[in-house]
Design a protein around this motif. Structure first.
Motif, PDB file in Angstrom:
ATOM      1  N   GLY A 127       0.704  -1.187  -0.061  1.00 30.23           N
ATOM      2  CA  GLY A 127       0.201  -0.061  -0.025  1.00 30.23           C
ATOM      3  C   GLY A 127       0.882   1.247   0.088  1.00 30.23           C
ATOM      4  O   GLY A 127       0.257   2.325   0.530  1.00 30.23           O
ATOM      5  N   GLN A 128       2.086   1.175  -0.600  1.00 30.30           N
ATOM      6  CA  GLN A 128       2.880   2.385  -0.569  1.00 30.30           C
ATOM      7  C   GLN A 128       3.123   2.816  -1.900  1.00 30.30           C
ATOM      8  O   GLN A 128       2.916   2.235  -3.057  1.00 30.30           O
ATOM      9  CB  GLN A 128       4.324   2.101   0.154  1.00 30.30           C
ATOM     10  CG  GLN A 128       4.236   1.832   1.670  1.00 30.30           C
ATOM     11  CD  GLN A 128       5.583   1.715   2.122  1.00 30.30           C
ATOM     12  OE1 GLN A 128       6.503   0.763   1.646  1.00 30.30           O
ATOM     13  NE2 GLN A 128       5.826   2.177   3.434  1.00 30.30           N
TER      14      GLN A 128
ATOM     15  N   SER B 158       3.056  11.668   1.478  1.00 30.30           N
ATOM     16  CA  SER B 158       2.006  10.899   1.706  1.00 30.30           C
ATOM     17  C   SER B 158       0.862  11.419   1.602  1.00 30.30           C
ATOM     18  O   SER B 158      -0.435  11.085   1.439  1.00 30.30           O
ATOM     19  CB  SER B 158       2.160  10.126   3.222  1.00 30.30           C
ATOM     20  OG  SER B 158       3.338   9.299   3.145  1.00 30.30           O
TER      21      SER B 158
ATOM     22  N   ARG C 225      -1.476   8.146   0.309  1.00 33.08           N
ATOM     23  CA  ARG C 225      -0.977   6.825   0.401  1.00 33.08           C
ATOM     24  C   ARG C 225       0.347   7.079   1.156  1.00 33.08           C
ATOM     25  O   ARG C 225       1.009   8.051   0.779  1.00 33.08           O
ATOM     26  CB  ARG C 225      -0.962   5.761  -0.653  1.00 33.08           C
ATOM     27  CG  ARG C 225       0.006   6.153  -1.690  1.00 33.08           C
ATOM     28  CD  ARG C 225      -0.102   5.559  -2.831  1.00 33.08           C
ATOM     29  NE  ARG C 225      -0.152   4.113  -2.829  1.00 33.08           N
ATOM     30  CZ  ARG C 225      -0.023   3.225  -3.786  1.00 33.08           C
ATOM     31  NH1 ARG C 225       0.257   3.547  -5.085  1.00 33.08           N
ATOM     32  NH2 ARG C 225      -0.057   1.881  -3.418  1.00 33.08           N
ATOM     33  N   SER C 226       0.851   5.840   1.840  1.00 33.70           N
ATOM     34  CA  SER C 226       2.167   5.946   2.575  1.00 33.70           C
ATOM     35  C   SER C 226       3.317   6.259   1.417  1.00 33.70           C
ATOM     36  O   SER C 226       2.985   5.415   0.208  1.00 33.70           O
ATOM     37  CB  SER C 226       2.479   4.788   3.340  1.00 33.70           C
ATOM     38  OG  SER C 226       3.511   4.686   3.783  1.00 33.70           O
TER      39      SER C 226
END
Length: 263
Positions: A191-192, A216, A221-222
């Motif tokens: 999820g990055q 982010s 998102r990260s």
């Protein structure tokens, strides 16, 4: 990451979603992908939409049963039952699923995996002797794999070693291109996003965290940072994330000023 269109995009996404975090499954999928690339008749049969799925599944079982992990066999049977926009997409999607399996096998070490892949890519890019050794067509795959082991075994994650070896397989234009793709897959699985940050001097921990937090927040998102220290930027920061480039370096401002004066 590898780009798919139409039915292939849906099929590749489904395979990546299903694949388990297993080094064995990853190796199996890399091997099956290589076989499909080298065997044109098998590749065409496996992607022919006019052939019943049961026939394709039966062929896969006959070829792979007892030779690969049971989870790999089920995934490949699922893959050949799907529709593919281009014949080559099946092998590419199985390779990508193998990358996802290798990434998931690293567990909570996703950040370390991305860092190690980036470090290897940077080293290959800056070391012409190493780059030549890894790309030399006269050297066998086994010889190149042994070189990777001598450099990384015991020093990097097993997933890193496996992915660097896979980068030598030739499905990408260069080893560096493969590693860059794998970095993005590794980050995406967790999820990055991945941002390459170029600075004139190393960032302090606080500076790096603030930049990561800002990116982010901007991208929703990260974001994992790959920091490159490049004296040519003189000062400031250049960020590359996806197709976006945020250039706040002194060197870019000087270039702009020179162009303005010249124009």
């Amino acid at each position: 990451m590898v780009s798919f269109r139409g039915a292939s995009a849906d099929a590749a996404a489904a395979l990546a979603e299903q694949v388990s975090g297993s080094a064995t499954v990853a190796d199996d999928l890399f091997s099956v992908a290589a076989t499909l690339r080298s065997e044109g008749s098998l590749r065409r049969f496996a992607t022919d939409s006019s052939v019943p799925a049961e026939a394709k599944s039966g062929l896969v079982s006959g070829l792979l049963d007892g030779k690969v992990d049971a989870a790999t066999l089920e995934l490949v049977k699922d893959a050949v039952a799907r529709r593919w926009t281009r014949t080559r997409d099946l092998a590419d999607a199985l390779e990508q699923a193998g990358v996802v399996a290798a990434v998931r096998s690293s567990g909570d070490d996703a950040g370390r995996l991305v860092d190690e892949l980036f470090t290897v890519r940077s080293t290959v890019g800056s070391n012409s002797d190493l780059r030549s050794a890894l790309s030399d067509p006269a050297r066998s795959a086994a010889d190149k794999a042994a070189l990777v082991d001598s450099l990384l075994a015991g020093k990097a994650l097993p997933a890193t070693v496996a992915l660097v070896k896979q980068a030598l397989a030739g499905s990408f234009r260069t080893v560096s291109a493969a590693l860059e793709d794998y970095e993005k897959v590794a980050a995406d699985v967790h999820g990055q996003g991945v941002a390459t940050v170029r600075v004139a001097r190393p960032l302090a921990d606080g500076e790096q965290q603030r930049l990561a937090d800002a990116l982010s927040a901007q991208y929703g998102r990260s974001v994992h940072l790959n920091v490159v220290v490049d004296p040519e930027v003189l000062g400031g920061v250049k960020v590359e994330i996806g197709d976006d480039v945020i250039d706040g370096t002194i060197s870019s401002r000087l270039d702009a000023a020179r162009r303005k004066i010249a124009g």
